[in-house]
Write a protein that holds these residues in place. Structure first.
Motif, mmCIF file in Angstrom:
data_model
loop_
_atom_site.group_PDB
_atom_site.id
_atom_site.type_symbol
_atom_site.label_atom_id
_atom_site.label_comp_id
_atom_site.label_asym_id
_atom_site.label_seq_id
_atom_site.Cartn_x
_atom_site.Cartn_y
_atom_site.Cartn_z
ATOM 1 N N UNK A 109 0.837 -1.195 0.000
ATOM 2 C CA UNK A 109 0.000 0.000 0.000
ATOM 3 C C UNK A 109 0.876 1.250 0.000
ATOM 4 N N UNK A 110 1.996 1.187 0.710
ATOM 5 C CA UNK A 110 2.884 2.345 0.761
ATOM 6 C C UNK A 110 3.340 2.757 -0.638
ATOM 7 N N UNK A 111 3.682 1.793 -1.483
ATOM 8 C CA UNK A 111 4.074 2.123 -2.855
ATOM 9 C C UNK A 111 2.889 2.652 -3.657
ATOM 10 N N UNK A 112 1.693 2.166 -3.370
ATOM 11 C CA UNK A 112 0.500 2.710 -4.019
ATOM 12 C C UNK A 112 0.334 4.182 -3.672
ATOM 13 N N UNK A 113 0.590 4.534 -2.414
ATOM 14 C CA UNK A 113 0.462 5.933 -1.999
ATOM 15 C C UNK A 113 1.520 6.788 -2.679
ATOM 16 N N UNK A 114 2.737 6.256 -2.793
ATOM 17 C CA UNK A 114 3.802 7.001 -3.454
ATOM 18 C C UNK A 114 3.464 7.256 -4.923
ATOM 19 N N UNK A 115 2.814 6.302 -5.556
ATOM 20 C CA UNK A 115 2.383 6.485 -6.942
ATOM 21 C C UNK A 115 1.259 7.501 -7.034
ATOM 22 N N UNK A 116 0.347 7.456 -6.043
ATOM 23 C CA UNK A 116 -0.797 8.363 -6.046
ATOM 24 C C UNK A 116 -0.396 9.812 -5.791
ATOM 25 N N UNK A 117 0.699 10.013 -5.048
ATOM 26 C CA UNK A 117 1.152 11.373 -4.721
ATOM 27 C C UNK A 117 2.661 11.443 -4.891
ATOM 28 N N UNK A 118 3.148 11.542 -6.128
ATOM 29 C CA UNK A 118 4.594 11.471 -6.376
ATOM 30 C C UNK A 118 5.395 12.601 -5.742
ATOM 31 N N UNK A 119 4.746 13.685 -5.357
ATOM 32 C CA UNK A 119 5.471 14.781 -4.722
ATOM 33 C C UNK A 119 5.600 14.638 -3.221
ATOM 34 N N UNK A 120 4.962 13.618 -2.640
ATOM 35 C CA UNK A 120 5.016 13.395 -1.194
ATOM 36 C C UNK A 120 6.145 12.433 -0.860
ATOM 37 N N UNK A 121 6.583 12.473 0.400
ATOM 38 C CA UNK A 121 7.628 11.573 0.879
ATOM 39 C C UNK A 121 6.967 10.497 1.745
ATOM 40 N N UNK A 122 6.575 9.402 1.113
ATOM 41 C CA UNK A 122 5.786 8.370 1.800
ATOM 42 C C UNK A 122 6.682 7.523 2.701
ATOM 43 N N UNK A 123 6.137 7.186 3.851
ATOM 44 C CA UNK A 123 6.815 6.350 4.847
ATOM 45 C C UNK A 123 5.872 5.234 5.267
ATOM 46 N N UNK A 124 6.410 4.040 5.474
ATOM 47 C CA UNK A 124 5.634 2.959 6.092
ATOM 48 C C UNK A 124 6.078 2.841 7.537
ATOM 49 N N UNK A 125 5.154 2.978 8.472
ATOM 50 C CA UNK A 125 5.517 2.919 9.891
ATOM 51 C C UNK A 125 4.268 2.739 10.735
ATOM 52 N N UNK A 126 4.462 2.321 11.975
ATOM 53 C CA UNK A 126 3.405 2.226 12.989
ATOM 54 C C UNK A 126 2.325 1.198 12.640
ATOM 55 N N UNK A 127 2.632 0.218 11.796
ATOM 56 C CA UNK A 127 1.613 -0.753 11.383
ATOM 57 C C UNK A 127 1.730 -2.093 12.086
ATOM 58 N N UNK A 128 2.758 -2.288 12.919
ATOM 59 C CA UNK A 128 2.978 -3.623 13.485
ATOM 60 C C UNK A 128 2.323 -3.844 14.843
ATOM 61 N N UNK A 129 1.859 -2.785 15.496
ATOM 62 C CA UNK A 129 1.297 -2.929 16.839
ATOM 63 C C UNK A 129 -0.202 -2.661 16.846
ATOM 64 N N UNK A 130 -0.896 -3.330 17.760
ATOM 65 C CA UNK A 130 -2.318 -3.072 17.981
ATOM 66 C C UNK A 130 -2.509 -1.638 18.437
#
Length: 214
Positions: A109-130
């Protein structure tokens, strides 16, 4: 730091609340402005529209369902140019064989977001904990601060994310560029599947240092 939060659910409240408690200026944005106002009031934040949250500051948290995230980010692409856009979503799909990733052939999904907004600096984080873990002040286990793995390409995004993590008492754990975000999403699928079965994922990952000397 100024942080915009896209969404009004559990992760928006928990992470937004942690950042607000740490002294950051948080603005919660949602399509339902009344719900955004309620969430903001609970955590001591400001509220507004999704566009206002996207424009609010250096960091923008995407805290909506994974399936809705790419379209939302596409709609806000002009507002988030040059900002660290943090994706905490998990694209999970229950099947007869257990939880599976629902990303098609896009990798993450993170790469999908980067494609959707190429001018943004997308990060994947905070997804491993409840969500409940992010309500702890601070998240510490066996006297060790929680490590938060993240993937990012841009140096600005790396620095902003490290601040977001360390400011709530956790330890930044950089895991490489956004191409490796798929590994974080897959790890979440594995860990959440184990939790659903009543197991403890961390019991499967002992440190080599804990083994007795040979």
């Amino acid at each position: 730091m100024r942080i915009g939060v896209l969404g009004t659910g559990g992760m928006a409240e928990a992470l937004g609340g942690a950042w607000a408690a740490a002294g950051h200026r948080v603005l919660v944005g949602g399509r339902d402005r009344e719900r955004a106002a309620r969430t903001a009031a609970l955590i001591g934040a400001e509220h507004g529209s999704l566009a206002q949250a996207a424009r609010h500051g250096e960091a923008v948290l995407v805290a909506v369902p994974a399936a809705a995230a790419p379209q939302l980010v596409s709609e806000l692409a002009g507002e988030i140019v040059g900002r660290a856009v943090v994706d905490c979503t998990n694209p999970l799909m229950p099947t007869a064989e257990g939880l599976m990733l629902d990303t098609g052939d896009t990798g993450s999904v993170a790469l999908q977001l980067a494609t959707a907004a190429p001018g943004a600096y997308v990060v994947k984080a905070f997804n491993l904990c409840h969500v409940s873990i992010w309500t702890l002040r601070p998240p510490t286990f066996e006297n060790v601060p929680l490590a938060v793995p993240f993937c990012a390409d841009h140096p600005t995004a790396v620095a902003v994310t490290a601040t977001l993590i360390s400011s709530i008492g956790c330890t930044p754990a950089p895991c490489g560029g956004l191409a490796r975000a798929a590994y974080l999403e897959a790890t979440a699928a594995l860990a959440i599947g184990l939790w659903w079965e009543g197991r403890q994922p961390r019991a499967a990952f002992p440190s080599p240092a804990e083994a007795p000397p040979s």
